[in-house]
Structures are given as structure tokens and as C-alpha cells.
Write an enzyme that holds these catalytic residues in place. Structure first.
Site, mmCIF file in Angstrom:
data_model
loop_
_atom_site.group_PDB
_atom_site.id
_atom_site.type_symbol
_atom_site.label_atom_id
_atom_site.label_comp_id
_atom_site.label_asym_id
_atom_site.label_seq_id
_atom_site.Cartn_x
_atom_site.Cartn_y
_atom_site.Cartn_z
ATOM 1 N N TYR A 201 0.883 -1.178 0.000
ATOM 2 C CA TYR A 201 0.000 0.000 0.000
ATOM 3 C C TYR A 201 0.913 1.219 0.000
ATOM 4 O O TYR A 201 1.614 1.461 0.992
ATOM 5 C CB TYR A 201 -0.856 0.034 1.266
ATOM 6 C CG TYR A 201 -1.912 -1.063 1.350
ATOM 7 C CD1 TYR A 201 -3.222 -0.823 0.933
ATOM 8 C CD2 TYR A 201 -1.612 -2.320 1.848
ATOM 9 C CE1 TYR A 201 -4.196 -1.807 1.017
ATOM 10 C CE2 TYR A 201 -2.590 -3.320 1.933
ATOM 11 C CZ TYR A 201 -3.874 -3.049 1.509
ATOM 12 O OH TYR A 201 -4.845 -4.020 1.590
ATOM 13 N N PRO A 293 -12.343 -0.809 -0.969
ATOM 14 C CA PRO A 293 -11.490 -2.006 -1.012
ATOM 15 C C PRO A 293 -10.162 -1.886 -0.269
ATOM 16 O O PRO A 293 -9.453 -2.889 -0.129
ATOM 17 C CB PRO A 293 -11.249 -2.225 -2.517
ATOM 18 C CG PRO A 293 -11.541 -0.928 -3.159
ATOM 19 C CD PRO A 293 -12.542 -0.222 -2.300
ATOM 20 N N LYS A 297 -11.806 -6.142 2.797
ATOM 21 C CA LYS A 297 -12.780 -6.772 3.693
ATOM 22 C C LYS A 297 -14.048 -7.309 3.028
ATOM 23 O O LYS A 297 -14.750 -8.137 3.609
ATOM 24 C CB LYS A 297 -13.224 -5.765 4.772
ATOM 25 C CG LYS A 297 -12.162 -5.462 5.798
ATOM 26 C CD LYS A 297 -12.000 -6.618 6.754
ATOM 27 C CE LYS A 297 -10.745 -6.506 7.588
ATOM 28 N NZ LYS A 297 -9.850 -7.636 7.478
HETATM 29 P P1 RFL Z 1 -21.323 -10.146 -5.781
HETATM 30 O O1 RFL Z 1 -19.983 -10.759 -5.988
HETATM 31 O O2 RFL Z 1 -21.565 -8.791 -6.310
HETATM 32 O O3 RFL Z 1 -22.389 -11.172 -6.361
HETATM 33 C C1 RFL Z 1 -23.750 -10.837 -6.527
HETATM 34 C C2 RFL Z 1 -24.323 -11.655 -7.649
HETATM 35 O O4 RFL Z 1 -25.723 -11.383 -7.787
HETATM 36 C C3 RFL Z 1 -26.032 -11.266 -9.156
HETATM 37 N N1 RFL Z 1 -27.261 -10.459 -9.318
HETATM 38 C C4 RFL Z 1 -28.465 -10.983 -9.629
HETATM 39 N N2 RFL Z 1 -28.858 -12.242 -9.856
HETATM 40 C C5 RFL Z 1 -30.176 -12.448 -10.168
HETATM 41 N N3 RFL Z 1 -31.086 -11.453 -10.277
HETATM 42 C C6 RFL Z 1 -30.739 -10.178 -10.045
HETATM 43 N N4 RFL Z 1 -31.628 -9.196 -10.142
HETATM 44 C C7 RFL Z 1 -29.374 -9.898 -9.699
HETATM 45 N N5 RFL Z 1 -28.685 -8.772 -9.422
HETATM 46 C C8 RFL Z 1 -27.416 -9.126 -9.174
HETATM 47 C C9 RFL Z 1 -24.800 -10.593 -9.759
HETATM 48 O O5 RFL Z 1 -24.690 -10.802 -11.157
HETATM 49 C C10 RFL Z 1 -23.677 -11.289 -8.987
HETATM 50 O O6 RFL Z 1 -23.218 -12.462 -9.632
HETATM 51 O O7 RFL Z 1 -21.697 -10.089 -4.211
HETATM 52 P P2 RFL Z 1 -21.293 -11.088 -3.032
HETATM 53 O O8 RFL Z 1 -21.500 -12.510 -3.423
HETATM 54 O O9 RFL Z 1 -21.945 -10.549 -1.832
HETATM 55 O O10 RFL Z 1 -19.687 -10.927 -2.888
HETATM 56 C C11 RFL Z 1 -19.102 -9.734 -2.462
HETATM 57 C C12 RFL Z 1 -17.716 -9.544 -3.117
HETATM 58 O O11 RFL Z 1 -17.839 -9.713 -4.500
HETATM 59 C C13 RFL Z 1 -17.126 -8.166 -2.805
HETATM 60 O O12 RFL Z 1 -17.369 -7.801 -1.469
HETATM 61 C C14 RFL Z 1 -15.597 -8.111 -3.030
HETATM 62 O O13 RFL Z 1 -15.274 -8.311 -4.375
HETATM 63 C C15 RFL Z 1 -15.036 -6.761 -2.550
HETATM 64 N N6 RFL Z 1 -13.590 -6.626 -2.792
HETATM 65 C C16 RFL Z 1 -12.653 -7.199 -1.942
HETATM 66 N N7 RFL Z 1 -13.063 -7.933 -0.902
HETATM 67 C C17 RFL Z 1 -12.143 -8.574 -0.111
HETATM 68 O O14 RFL Z 1 -12.531 -9.238 0.862
HETATM 69 N N8 RFL Z 1 -10.780 -8.504 -0.357
HETATM 70 C C18 RFL Z 1 -10.307 -7.789 -1.385
HETATM 71 O O15 RFL Z 1 -9.098 -7.803 -1.610
HETATM 72 C C19 RFL Z 1 -11.237 -7.065 -2.210
HETATM 73 N N9 RFL Z 1 -10.809 -6.334 -3.255
HETATM 74 C C20 RFL Z 1 -13.132 -5.900 -3.902
HETATM 75 C C21 RFL Z 1 -11.729 -5.767 -4.101
HETATM 76 C C22 RFL Z 1 -14.017 -5.366 -4.833
HETATM 77 C C23 RFL Z 1 -13.535 -4.673 -5.913
HETATM 78 N N10 RFL Z 1 -14.496 -4.175 -6.827
HETATM 79 C C24 RFL Z 1 -14.379 -4.274 -8.211
HETATM 80 C C25 RFL Z 1 -15.809 -3.788 -6.337
HETATM 81 C C26 RFL Z 1 -11.226 -5.082 -5.163
HETATM 82 C C27 RFL Z 1 -12.122 -4.491 -6.070
HETATM 83 C C28 RFL Z 1 -11.513 -3.697 -7.188
HETATM 84 C C1 PHB Z 2 -6.264 -7.370 -4.413
HETATM 85 O O1 PHB Z 2 -5.339 -8.210 -4.410
HETATM 86 O O2 PHB Z 2 -7.066 -7.280 -5.354
HETATM 87 C C2 PHB Z 2 -6.421 -6.447 -3.268
HETATM 88 C C3 PHB Z 2 -5.536 -6.526 -2.208
HETATM 89 C C4 PHB Z 2 -5.707 -5.670 -1.123
HETATM 90 C C5 PHB Z 2 -6.740 -4.752 -1.139
HETATM 91 C C6 PHB Z 2 -7.632 -4.692 -2.192
HETATM 92 C C7 PHB Z 2 -7.468 -5.545 -3.269
HETATM 93 O O3 PHB Z 2 -6.899 -3.919 -0.089
#
Ligand code: RFL
Ligand code: PHB
Length: 392
Positions: A201, A293, A297
Site C-alpha cells: 500500500y 477495497p 474486507k
Molecule cells: P457479488 O460478488 O456482487 O455477487 C452478486 C451476484 O448477484 C447477481 N445479481 C443478480 N442475480 C439475479 N437477479 C438479479 N436481479 C441480480 N442482481 C445481481 C450478480 O450478477 C452477482 O453475480 O456479491 P457477493 O457474493 O456478496 O460478494 C461480495 C464480493 O464480490 C465483494 O465484497 C468483493 O469483491 C469486494 N472486494 C474485496 N473484498 C475482499 O474481501 N478482499 C479484497 O481484496 C477485495 N478487493 C473488492 C476488491 C471489490 C472490488 N471491486 C471491483 C468492487 C477489489 C475491487 C476492485
Molecule cells: C487485491 O489483491 O485485489 C487487493 C488486495 C488488497 C486490497 C484490495 C485488493 O486492499
């Protein structure tokens, strides 16, 4: 059609819930708007807390994760052109994190679901919820050219921030807390060996930069940008030159470049809805809360929600008791708010505030980072939150 639990969304929370219920002999139907191809290739999170890995292992879902995931015992904070390691494991009683791409986890979960032979429908359209306040909710949707009505005992809203489940709760029955940050992230996946062994970071006067990893051949990188920016403004050359500048150190550390496979911009917000339940509808994961992010978490919170929901539904179906269901929202929100605070704290410490015209905030941030780098007490606080902290 009828089932015990209708699960909306086949992201990590919906798919994991389906599997945990299956292990208890509870029937469910998973309904996903996108295609299998789409959900398996959505590049997102990468950091799994040890508690998340333990949950997946106990459910028999971690074979590939344990083989291919990268176990990390520290992270690096970089500021004023110097690197400072935070020894996560040493400071947190031996806990670690595992780097494993969310899309790989989703592939493992989809495969596990299909192997159970239970229902998982992709490309479901026009989904709506009805009668969730009563004992027999009904979901209506289209699948191919069929119009389907699905009756169930419970609905699990695992459909992410933009889903329909949270929006089906009357506004008078929910309270929303949110904060939108005045910055966003450019996220990049690059085909190049990571230039670091641990997640970096970096604090820089032009904004945060991060270096994460996915495998020995894949790097994941992030840059702070404006929330109004568009990805067309970020050529590959501009991305690499910003990364070089913001990650530079005085000790000659070198960032390796490679082909950029994927790039996109992510908004940064904090959001919580309370309670995470309305009648027979229970929200889990991003449908109930969003964290920026920076604290890594989001996915971990989704997994801990689902673990609590699976336990509560099992208690209902197997033992006929509703105590855990009644406590579900309050139980989850303890952890959610701890993660909200930690994520906001990391975010505000590491990003350039656009209204910081005199550099006052910047100087406060540097002082805070120095304190964390020097004080074992401050570093311990960061470490125990980063690896996952349970408020009892
Ligand atoms: P998701 O993954 O958004 O899945 C929801 C699903 O519901 C579908 N959906 C529908 N299906 C039917 N009918 C409808 N009307 C619907 N509307 C939506 C969607 O298509 C989708 O498939 O939620 P879920 O399962 O709660 O998971 C949450 C995680 O995806 C999210 O919290 C993480 O990706 C966040 N996040 C990170 N979390 C971590 O713990 N560690 C990380 O390092 C981390 N890095 C990140 C992240 C999220 C990022 N972005 C892009 C938001 C880094 C990034 C860049
Ligand atoms: C990742 O590997 O995508 C990543 C790692 C740490 C973060 C967010 C995303 O805080």
C-alpha cells in the site's frame, strides 16, 4: 417450483450459502442474472482472511485454494519513498492471509454446486420478490422462454449492491448509512511476475498506488483516480508511468512491466443497511453492505455473513428453532461495523484528499503512517483488523 431457500445471486455469498446448506441437507435454488462465463471471469478481490480460508476448508471447498493460494504473513506500507513491513502474523497471534483471486474461488464454488446436482440457474431475467413478509415468499423470473414462479420458506438476498432484494424491502423498514469517497481506483491485471512478495500500500502526494498479486505470473495493481474519470483516459503507458512514480523508493526497488490483460475503474463507497432482514428475506454480502477495497474486507464479510445465515437456517430446518435467525442481523452487524471502521480508516490514511489544498491532511497521514511503522501498539491494531477481528 418449490424449494426451502431461494438464493438470489451466484457470487461468492450465494454460492457458498448454497453449499453450506447442502451440507446440512437443506434444499436451495440459486438464481443468477449473468452467465456462468461472466461470473467466473469477474476480476475483483484477492485477500482472504484466515477465518475465510478456515470456513472454506471446513466445507470441503478449499482443495485448489490450499494448493494455489499464496499464504502471506505481512504487508508493506510505503510512504516518503521508504518501505515499512507490518508483520501481520507476528502481531496477531500467528494469523495469516491468503491471496487467491475471487474469480478462482467462484469457479471452485460453481463446480462444487454443479457436482451436488442441485439447482443453479444462470441468465435469469426480470426477477421479482413477493410476499417476503409472510411465511411463503414467491419469486418470479424468466429463464430462457419460461416464466417461472418459485415458492420457498426463505429468500437469501446474495445479489450484490445493485441487486433487487434490498430494493424489495419497504423504505420505512430499513435504515441506510452511507458515505461516498471523493476518489476511485483504476484496477489493473498484468501478465508479469509480481515485483513484490507481499501486498504494498503506497501513500503518495499524487494519490494511492497498490501492488498486489495473483500468482507467480500475474500482478494486480491499483491507482487512485478521480471518481469522474473514465478508463479511456488511462492508456497502458500512463498506468505504468504513474505506478513507477507513486511506488518509487530510495533503495532502488524496481517495478517490472508486462502486458495489461484487464483494466477498469471502481467507485469507492461505504454503505450499510439495517437491519439485514425483512420478514423471510435475509441479506448477505454486498447486498447489505459495501466497504471501500482498501481494507480488503468485502469478500471476507460476505463469507462471515453466509456462515451465520447457514447456521441460523440449519437451526430452523434441523431443530425447528428461530433464535439464530432472530439474531442474524445483529450478529453480522457487529463485524460489519468493525470492518467499516477499519476500511474507512485505511482509506482515509492512504488516499490524497482532493480538497487538501494546503497539504494539511497529507502531513497528518504521514505522521500517522510513521506512528504505525514505529509503534508496536499501532501496528498491532492495524494487523489484528487486517487479518480479521471478531467483536464478541
Ligand atoms: P457479488 O460478488 O456482487 O455477487 C452478486 C451476484 O448477484 C447477481 N445479481 C443478480 N442475480 C439475479 N437477479 C438479479 N436481479 C441480480 N442482481 C445481481 C450478480 O450478477 C452477482 O453475480 O456479491 P457477493 O457474493 O456478496 O460478494 C461480495 C464480493 O464480490 C465483494 O465484497 C468483493 O469483491 C469486494 N472486494 C474485496 N473484498 C475482499 O474481501 N478482499 C479484497 O481484496 C477485495 N478487493 C473488492 C476488491 C471489490 C472490488 N471491486 C471491483 C468492487 C477489489 C475491487 C476492485
Ligand atoms: C487485491 O489483491 O485485489 C487487493 C488486495 C488488497 C486490497 C484490495 C485488493 O486492499
Amino acid at each position: 417450483m418449490r424449494t426451502q431457500v431461494a438464493i438470489v445471486g451466484a457470487g461468492p455469498s450465494g454460492l457458498l450459502l448454497a453449499h453450506l446448506l447442502h451440507l446440512q441437507g437443506i434444499e436451495s435454488v440459486v438464481l443468477e442474472r449473468q452467465s456462468r462465463e461472466y461470473v467466473e471471469h469477474r476480476v475483483r478481490a484477492g485477500v482472504l482472511e484466515q477465518g475465510t480460508v478456515d470456513t472454506l476448508r471446513a466445507a470441503g471447498l478449499a482443495d485448489r485454494l490450499l494448493r494455489e493460494g499464496l499464504v502471506h504473513h505481512g504487508i508493506e506500507l510505503r510512504f516518503t519513498r521508504h518501505a515499512h513491513r507490518i508483520a501481520l502474523s507476528e502481531l496477531s497471534g500467528g494469523r495469516s492471509i491468503t491471496i487467491y483471486g475471487q474469480q478462482e474461488l467462484v469457479k471452485d464454488l460453481v463446480r462444487a454446486r454443479l457436482e451436488t446436482g442441485r439447482a443453479l440457474y444462470f441468465q435469469v431475467a426480470d426477477l421479482s420478490l413477493d410476499q417476503v413478509a409472510g411465511p411463503e415468499p414467491v419469486l418470479r423470473f424468466r429463464h430462457g422462454d419460461r416464466a417461472v414462479e418459485l415458492h420457498c420458506d426463505f429468500v437469501a438476498g446474495c445479489d450484490g449492491f445493485h441487486g433487487v432484494c434490498r430494493k424489495s424491502i419497504p423504505a420505512s423498514e430499513q435504515q441506510v448509512f452511507h458515505y461516498d469517497y471523493p476518489y476511485a481506483w483504476v484496477g489493473v491485471l498484468a501478465a508479469v511476475a509480481p515485483s513484490t512478495d507481499e501486498v504494498i500500500y503506497a501513500h503518495h502526494e499524487d494519490g494511492l498506488a497498490m501492488h498486489s498479486l495473483r500468482s507467480p505470473e500475474l500482478s494486480r495493481l491499483y491507482l487512485q483516480c478521480s471518481p469522474h474519470d473514465v478508463i479511456a483516459h488511462w492508456s497502458d503507458d500512463r498506468i505504468w508511468s504513474e505506478l513507477h512514480r507513486r511506488l518509487a523508493t530510495d533503495d532502488g526497488w524496481v517495478l517490472q512491466e508486462g502486458p495489461i490483460l484487464e483494466k477498469s475503474i471502481t467507485a469507492m463507497r461505504s454503505f450499510v443497511v439495517e437491519p439485514m432482514q425483512y420478514g423471510r428475506l435475509f441479506l448477505a454480502g454486498d447486498s447489505a453492505h459495501i466497504v471501500p477495497p482498501t481494507g480488503a474486507k468485502g469478500l471476507n464479510l460476505a463469507v462471515s455473513d453466509v456462515r451465520a445465515l447457514a447456521d441460523a437456517l440449519s437451526e430452523w430446518f434441523v431443530h425447528g428453532r428461530d433464535e439464530l435467525l432472530a439474531q442474524y442481523s445483529a450478529t453480522c452487524l457487529q463485524r460489519v461495523w468493525r470492518a467499516q471502521h477499519f476500511s474507512a480508516w485505511m482509506t482515509q490514511m492512504l488516499h490524497r484528499a482532493p480538497d487538501d489544498s494546503t497539504g494539511f491532511m497529507h502531513r497528518l497521514q504521514v505522521s500517522h503512517l510513521r506512528y504505525i511503522a514505529q509503534s508496536r501498539a499501532a501496528a498491532t491494531s492495524l494487523a489484528e483488523n487486517y487479518v480479521g477481528y471478531d467483536l464478541a
